[in-house]
Design a protein around this motif. Sequence first.
Motif, mmCIF file in Angstrom:
data_model
loop_
_atom_site.group_PDB
_atom_site.id
_atom_site.type_symbol
_atom_site.label_atom_id
_atom_site.label_comp_id
_atom_site.label_asym_id
_atom_site.label_seq_id
_atom_site.Cartn_x
_atom_site.Cartn_y
_atom_site.Cartn_z
ATOM 1 N N ALA B 39 22.143 11.793 -19.946
ATOM 2 C CA ALA B 39 22.792 12.018 -19.100
ATOM 3 C C ALA B 39 24.438 11.939 -19.363
ATOM 4 C CB ALA B 39 22.697 10.430 -18.140
ATOM 5 N N ALA B 40 24.225 11.331 -20.469
ATOM 6 C CA ALA B 40 25.140 10.760 -21.610
ATOM 7 C C ALA B 40 26.708 12.247 -21.284
ATOM 8 C CB ALA B 40 25.078 10.759 -22.828
ATOM 9 N N PRO B 41 26.412 13.299 -21.758
ATOM 10 C CA PRO B 41 27.198 14.480 -21.805
ATOM 11 C C PRO B 41 27.742 14.460 -20.700
ATOM 12 C CG PRO B 41 25.317 15.585 -22.611
ATOM 13 C CD PRO B 41 24.696 14.079 -21.802
ATOM 14 N N HIS B 42 27.486 14.100 -19.742
ATOM 15 C CA HIS B 42 27.274 15.058 -17.633
ATOM 16 C C HIS B 42 28.289 14.322 -17.345
ATOM 17 C CE1 HIS B 42 25.516 18.752 -18.324
ATOM 18 N NE2 HIS B 42 23.828 17.795 -18.563
ATOM 19 N N ALA B 43 29.089 13.398 -17.416
ATOM 20 C CA ALA B 43 29.799 12.168 -16.219
ATOM 21 C C ALA B 43 29.189 12.122 -15.194
ATOM 22 C CB ALA B 43 31.269 13.330 -16.056
ATOM 23 N N ILE B 44 27.830 11.462 -14.589
ATOM 24 C CA ILE B 44 27.314 11.361 -13.880
ATOM 25 C C ILE B 44 26.190 9.913 -13.968
ATOM 26 C CG2 ILE B 44 27.234 13.474 -12.777
ATOM 27 C CD1 ILE B 44 24.387 14.010 -13.708
ATOM 28 N N SER B 45 26.114 9.285 -13.018
ATOM 29 C CA SER B 45 25.547 8.097 -13.032
ATOM 30 C C SER B 45 23.997 8.190 -13.609
ATOM 31 C CB SER B 45 25.185 7.749 -11.924
ATOM 32 O OG SER B 45 24.160 8.241 -11.038
ATOM 33 N N LEU B 46 23.411 7.534 -14.243
ATOM 34 C CA LEU B 46 22.388 7.063 -14.311
ATOM 35 C C LEU B 46 21.457 7.939 -13.794
ATOM 36 C CD1 LEU B 46 21.200 7.409 -17.653
ATOM 37 C CD2 LEU B 46 19.988 4.811 -17.061
ATOM 38 N N ALA B 47 21.472 6.936 -12.487
ATOM 39 C CA ALA B 47 20.967 6.960 -11.383
ATOM 40 C C ALA B 47 20.211 9.369 -11.070
ATOM 41 C CB ALA B 47 21.054 6.189 -10.048
ATOM 42 N N ALA B 48 21.946 10.078 -10.948
ATOM 43 C CA ALA B 48 21.542 10.968 -10.115
ATOM 44 C C ALA B 48 21.199 11.670 -11.430
ATOM 45 C CB ALA B 48 23.376 11.450 -10.341
ATOM 46 N N ALA B 49 21.849 11.724 -12.953
ATOM 47 C CA ALA B 49 20.796 11.594 -14.333
ATOM 48 C C ALA B 49 19.292 11.853 -13.924
ATOM 49 C CB ALA B 49 20.823 11.468 -15.470
ATOM 50 N N SER B 50 18.716 10.462 -13.460
ATOM 51 C CA SER B 50 17.085 10.507 -13.414
ATOM 52 C C SER B 50 16.643 11.412 -12.381
ATOM 53 C CB SER B 50 16.960 9.309 -13.002
ATOM 54 O OG SER B 50 15.443 8.810 -12.706
ATOM 55 N N LYS B 51 17.779 11.412 -10.807
ATOM 56 C CA LYS B 51 17.085 12.314 -10.124
ATOM 57 C C LYS B 51 17.732 13.864 -11.338
ATOM 58 C CE LYS B 51 18.866 9.989 -5.962
ATOM 59 N NZ LYS B 51 19.922 10.381 -5.197
ATOM 60 N N HIS B 52 17.621 13.769 -11.656
ATOM 61 C CA HIS B 52 17.970 15.530 -12.354
ATOM 62 C C HIS B 52 16.641 16.016 -12.670
ATOM 63 C CE1 HIS B 52 21.369 17.414 -10.853
ATOM 64 N NE2 HIS B 52 22.211 16.129 -11.056
ATOM 65 N N VAL B 53 16.153 14.705 -13.844
ATOM 66 C CA VAL B 53 15.225 14.939 -14.354
ATOM 67 C C VAL B 53 13.655 14.706 -13.971
ATOM 68 C CG1 VAL B 53 13.601 13.678 -15.738
ATOM 69 C CG2 VAL B 53 16.347 13.436 -16.349
ATOM 70 N N LYS B 54 13.638 14.050 -12.710
ATOM 71 C CA LYS B 54 12.890 13.937 -11.633
ATOM 72 C C LYS B 54 12.340 15.700 -10.978
ATOM 73 C CE LYS B 54 12.348 10.990 -8.594
ATOM 74 N NZ LYS B 54 12.527 9.834 -8.009
ATOM 75 N N ALA B 55 13.985 16.376 -10.757
ATOM 76 C CA ALA B 55 13.300 16.983 -9.886
ATOM 77 C C ALA B 55 12.647 18.492 -11.042
ATOM 78 C CB ALA B 55 14.849 18.340 -9.676
ATOM 79 N N LEU B 56 13.012 18.649 -12.713
ATOM 80 C CA LEU B 56 12.643 18.992 -13.810
ATOM 81 C C LEU B 56 11.464 19.024 -13.892
ATOM 82 C CD1 LEU B 56 15.128 18.794 -15.930
ATOM 83 C CD2 LEU B 56 14.902 21.101 -14.607
ATOM 84 N N GLU B 57 11.022 17.389 -13.679
ATOM 85 C CA GLU B 57 9.489 17.195 -14.220
ATOM 86 C C GLU B 57 8.485 17.722 -12.760
ATOM 87 O OE1 GLU B 57 8.980 13.419 -14.413
ATOM 88 O OE2 GLU B 57 7.197 13.370 -14.792
#
Lengths: 123, 123
Positions: B39-57
């Motif tokens: 999430a760090a380099p992306h200027a989005i919330s952790l929750a948003a990053a979590s969703k991205h990770v879930k999508a990738l997963e």
Amino acid sequence: MVESESPHLSAIFHALGDPTRRDMIRDLASGERTVGDLAAPHAISLAAASKHVKALESAGLIRREIRWRTHICHLNPGALAAAHDWLDSYRRFWTDRLDILEDLLRQEDKAPKPKPEPEGDAT
Amino acid sequence: MVESESPHLSAIFHALGDPTRRDMIRDLASGERTVGDLAAPHAISLAAASKHVKALESAGLIRREIRWRTHICHLNPGALAAAHDWLDSYRRFWTDRLDILEDLLRQEDKAPKPKPEPEGDAT
DNA sequence: CACTCATTCAACAGATGGGTTGACTGATTC
DNA sequence: GAATCAGTCAACCCATCTGTTGAATGAGTG
């Protein structure tokens, strides 16, 4: 620097993310097709197909030649190649992996082990 | 059979269609990362990053290992390979192009042929 | 037992996607 | 000049996506 590889990549992958459009691409691989041709096997309106074609076109995946009153579409390999190249830069992750797997299997021919999961599951 | 190569292809390409997620994949290529790292380099919330990770997963592009209270993500090359393979089946369109042309020119030196229809399905 | 930390979950808002139908375009043909 | 035909455009519907914030989870620590 967060993402700068190619401005098109998102459009390309997004276009590729739709099964109808992947289907159109496959049809196009056997030769040029009109919008109607592409729409035919898909049980959607011509307008919907037209949108798909436009998505493919603006992603650079196909080109369109307007001949009289029909629009002839054909594959534009460049965009496919771009996506391919992107993925290709990660190739080592699955080729090396297979070698490793092979190695493992050879090693573990002697010791039994639960099978590793090669592909994702269905949630 | 219209589109059946892998039920995941749509999810894979869709996941790949987002620059943030492609970026995460690239980060993951240099080694495993926690969700926070991604999430760090992306200027989005952790929750948003979590969703991205879930999508990738759920597209099978990454796997996650829950270690203590951090989730360690790493690339799952299989899904990348699947997408790569799909694209690879069209490779002739951007590699053989020149060879085909050359061939054609040589052939048509002797017999005029209308058009070679490359057929390709049977997947 | 309350606190912290990494992450997820839930609820919401706004944008986009894919589908529909119906009207429009523009060259051809009657 | 009206009809036809391939395709687009516009308006609309509804589902999904991406982002937000704030609360919840769950193990380890003081």
